[in-house]
Design an enzyme around this catalytic site. Structure first.
Site, PDB file in Angstrom:
ATOM      1  N   TYR A 144       0.861  -1.189   0.000  1.00 19.39           N
ATOM      2  CA  TYR A 144       0.000   0.000   0.000  1.00 19.39           C
ATOM      3  C   TYR A 144       0.894   1.234   0.000  1.00 19.39           C
ATOM      4  O   TYR A 144       1.832   1.326   0.799  1.00 19.39           O
ATOM      5  CB  TYR A 144      -0.910   0.017   1.231  1.00 19.39           C
ATOM      6  CG  TYR A 144      -1.812   1.239   1.289  1.00 19.39           C
ATOM      7  CD1 TYR A 144      -2.839   1.409   0.373  1.00 19.39           C
ATOM      8  CD2 TYR A 144      -1.619   2.224   2.262  1.00 19.39           C
ATOM      9  CE1 TYR A 144      -3.658   2.534   0.419  1.00 19.39           C
ATOM     10  CE2 TYR A 144      -2.434   3.345   2.313  1.00 19.39           C
ATOM     11  CZ  TYR A 144      -3.447   3.498   1.389  1.00 19.39           C
ATOM     12  OH  TYR A 144      -4.241   4.610   1.439  1.00 19.39           O
ATOM     13  N   ASP A 239       9.264   2.943   0.292  1.00 19.65           N
ATOM     14  CA  ASP A 239       8.157   3.566   1.001  1.00 19.65           C
ATOM     15  C   ASP A 239       8.310   3.209   2.476  1.00 19.65           C
ATOM     16  O   ASP A 239       7.928   2.126   2.908  1.00 19.65           O
ATOM     17  CB  ASP A 239       6.819   3.068   0.441  1.00 19.65           C
ATOM     18  CG  ASP A 239       5.637   3.695   1.169  1.00 19.65           C
ATOM     19  OD1 ASP A 239       5.856   4.333   2.221  1.00 19.65           O
ATOM     20  OD2 ASP A 239       4.497   3.528   0.697  1.00 19.65           O
ATOM     21  N   LYS A 267       3.714   9.291   8.849  1.00 24.07           N
ATOM     22  CA  LYS A 267       3.394   8.754  10.183  1.00 24.07           C
ATOM     23  C   LYS A 267       4.319   9.303  11.279  1.00 24.07           C
ATOM     24  O   LYS A 267       4.148  10.445  11.680  1.00 24.07           O
ATOM     25  CB  LYS A 267       3.327   7.234  10.108  1.00 24.07           C
ATOM     26  CG  LYS A 267       2.187   6.834   9.129  1.00 24.07           C
ATOM     27  CD  LYS A 267       1.766   5.403   9.101  1.00 24.07           C
ATOM     28  CE  LYS A 267       0.479   5.287   8.288  1.00 24.07           C
ATOM     29  NZ  LYS A 267       0.520   4.400   7.157  1.00 24.07           N
TER      30      LYS A 267
HETATM   31  C1  LIG Z   1      -0.059   4.896   5.674  1.00 19.56           C
HETATM   32  C2  LIG Z   1       0.777   4.604   4.498  1.00 19.56           C
HETATM   33  C3  LIG Z   1       0.819   5.448   3.382  1.00 19.56           C
HETATM   34  C4  LIG Z   1      -0.112   6.625   3.219  1.00 19.56           C
HETATM   35  O1  LIG Z   1       0.076   7.597   4.177  1.00 19.56           O
HETATM   36  P1  LIG Z   1      -1.144   8.608   4.496  1.00 19.56           P
HETATM   37  O2  LIG Z   1      -0.537   9.578   5.435  1.00 19.56           O
HETATM   38  O3  LIG Z   1      -2.232   7.782   5.056  1.00 19.56           O
HETATM   39  O4  LIG Z   1      -1.527   9.230   3.202  1.00 19.56           O
HETATM   40  C5  LIG Z   1       1.732   5.172   2.386  1.00 19.56           C
HETATM   41  N1  LIG Z   1       2.543   4.109   2.465  1.00 19.56           N
HETATM   42  C6  LIG Z   1       2.521   3.268   3.509  1.00 19.56           C
HETATM   43  C7  LIG Z   1       3.479   2.132   3.558  1.00 19.56           C
HETATM   44  C8  LIG Z   1       1.623   3.468   4.544  1.00 19.56           C
HETATM   45  O5  LIG Z   1       1.554   2.589   5.552  1.00 19.56           O
END
Ligand SMILES: *Cc1c(COP(=O)(O)O)cnc(C)c1O
Length: 431
Positions: A144, A239, A267
């Site tokens: 994701y 990511d 985060k």
């Molecule tokens: C949470 C998440 C995102 C998206 O971040 P948001 O602040 O919710 O837009 C992207 N990549 C990973 C791996 C995530 O866990």
């Protein structure tokens, strides 16, 4: 447990907010109940609007690695707020946080702040495409990367098939430039990256997967990915929106010693306020406007309250021994949890642990990719979730997420939780 106030609020919210929530996972649909509404939090605890107390294992889906309301973060935000909440002009705090990020994360020589993880990933692939002049983005099934169009490709679509939109509203014209392949499969990886018909700009990967439940990369997988992308001139994007400042202060890349070209953060970097970031090699970052032609902007980017929260958080995380202590505590809990599960549901669960995050899968395992994760009994997870909530243990309302630990979870908290979990499993095995 009385949740009447939550129930009333949820039905009011459903009238004027789609599904009653501002992010779909909060709706608890997959675990067969309605969400509780939270009133406040402190340390490792949450209280809902009916006065029920919970030990929190979501931590706002990752950011709250210091627990809720750590005094040094609250104080920093308060101090920043007194000077004004937004200027739309540069501030010293942006340099302070950028310096902390550049010093901590091996791949990051220059960094651009945005307001969410989604913005970070969508900007990073635009940059990779602008830099290489190529089109295709390779991702991994079950990975994701936020909700931008390019990433919403149904997992499981075969290698080199055209992407199929995973959501109405995403044009096929966009996702035909996304290829999704299985995680942890070196053969498929090499075959895809070497395919001369694919004009690959970048590969984006969670170096420890967190959105199919926690899945570690197999030994050598990231190294292989690094050497192939380097050889083929493909931009490698990690990511690290979850793993950044979680897998270690320098993220998964520091933990594994594999350095990507670009890194996406989110985060934890905002200490509970909305911050994302992307950064990496200087020569690539030089293509971002206004230094270069790849456009990306944000009215609230680098917001002073958010920068202050991030700075205070990263400063606290740099304390010697922080990660050793947190990881050791989590490993102990994982071992105890695994023994309880095995005692009551022998051969029906497996645990994947990565530092201070774990997933208890309701499948015999092993879970090493999206397909193996999908063998989980999600109905059983739903029952587990509801029993845990009734015991005051607040988990992600979905099987394919992590249980997040923070420095605010004390050994006593966790020992008490384990006793309750034993009761939960007794019920699950009796049914
Ligand atoms: C949470 C998440 C995102 C998206 O971040 P948001 O602040 O919710 O837009 C992207 N990549 C990973 C791996 C995530 O866990």
């Amino acid at each position: 447990m009385n949740t009447d106030n939550s129930a009333r609020l949820f039905s009011a919210a459903c009238e004027i907010i789609p599904g009653g929530v501002n992010s779909p996972v909060r709706a608890c649909k997959s675990v067969g109940c309605d969400p509780v509404f939270i009133e406040k939090a402190s340390g490792a605890r949450l209280w809902d609007v009916d006065g029920n107390e919970y030990l929190d294992f979501i931590g706002s889906w990752g950011p709250m690695i210091l627990g809720h309301n750590p005094p040094e973060v609250i104080e920093a935000v308060r101090a920043a707020m007194e000077n004004g909440t937004s200027f739309g002009a540069p501030t010293p705090l942006e340099i302070d946080l950028a310096r902390l990020v550049v010093d901590a994360v091996p791949s990051v020589e220059k960094v651009r702040f945005v307001s969410s993880g989604t913005e970070a990933t969508m900007s990073a692939i635009r940059l990779a495409r602008g830099y290489t002049g190529r089109k295709v983005v390779v991702k991994f099934d079950g990975g994701y990367h936020g909700h931008a169009d390019s990433f919403l490709v149904k997992a499981g679509s075969g290698v080199v098939t055209l992407g199929i939109p995973g959501s109405p509203g995403v044009p096929e014209d966009i996702v035909k430039n996304t290829v999704s392949i299985p995680y942890n499969n070196e053969e498929k990886l090499e075959e895809t990256l070497r395919n001369p018909d694919l004009d690959i700009a970048c590969v984006i990967i969670e170096p420890i997967a967190g959105n199919m439940g926690v899945v570690m990369p197999k030994p050598g997988f990231l190294e292989k990915l690094r050497s192939l992308t380097e050889e083929l001139g493909i931009v490698l994007i990690f990511d690290e929106v979850i793993t950044g400042f979680r897998a270690s202060l320098g993220g998964a890349q520091a933990r594994f010693g594999v350095t990507p070209d670009l890194t996406c953060l989110g985060k934890i970097i905002g200490g509970g306020l909305p911050v994302g970031a992307y950064g990496g090699r200087k020569d690539i970052m030089a293509h971002i406007a206004p230094e270069g032609p790849v456009y990306q902007a944000g009215t609230l980017s680098g917001n002073p309250l958010a920068m202050a929260a991030g700075k205070a958080t990263l400063t606290a995380l740099a304390r010697p021994g922080f990660y050793e202590e947190l990881d050791e505590k989590t490993a102990w809990f994982a071992k105890e949890l695994g023994e309880i599960a095995e005692r009551h549901l022998p051969g029906r669960t497996c645990i994947n642990l990565a530092g201070s995050v774990l997933t208890l899968f309701f499948t015999s395992g092993p879970v090493y990719d999206f397909e193996s994760a999908m063998t989980s009994d999600t109905d059983l997870y739903g029952r587990y979730y509801r029993e845990m909530l009734a015991q005051g243990l607040y988990l992600a309302p979905a099987q394919f997420e992590g249980m997040f630990f923070s420095s605010a979870h004390s050994r006593e908290d966790l020992a008490q939780a384990l006793e309750k979990i034993e009761d939960v499993f007794r019920k699950l095995s009796a049914a």
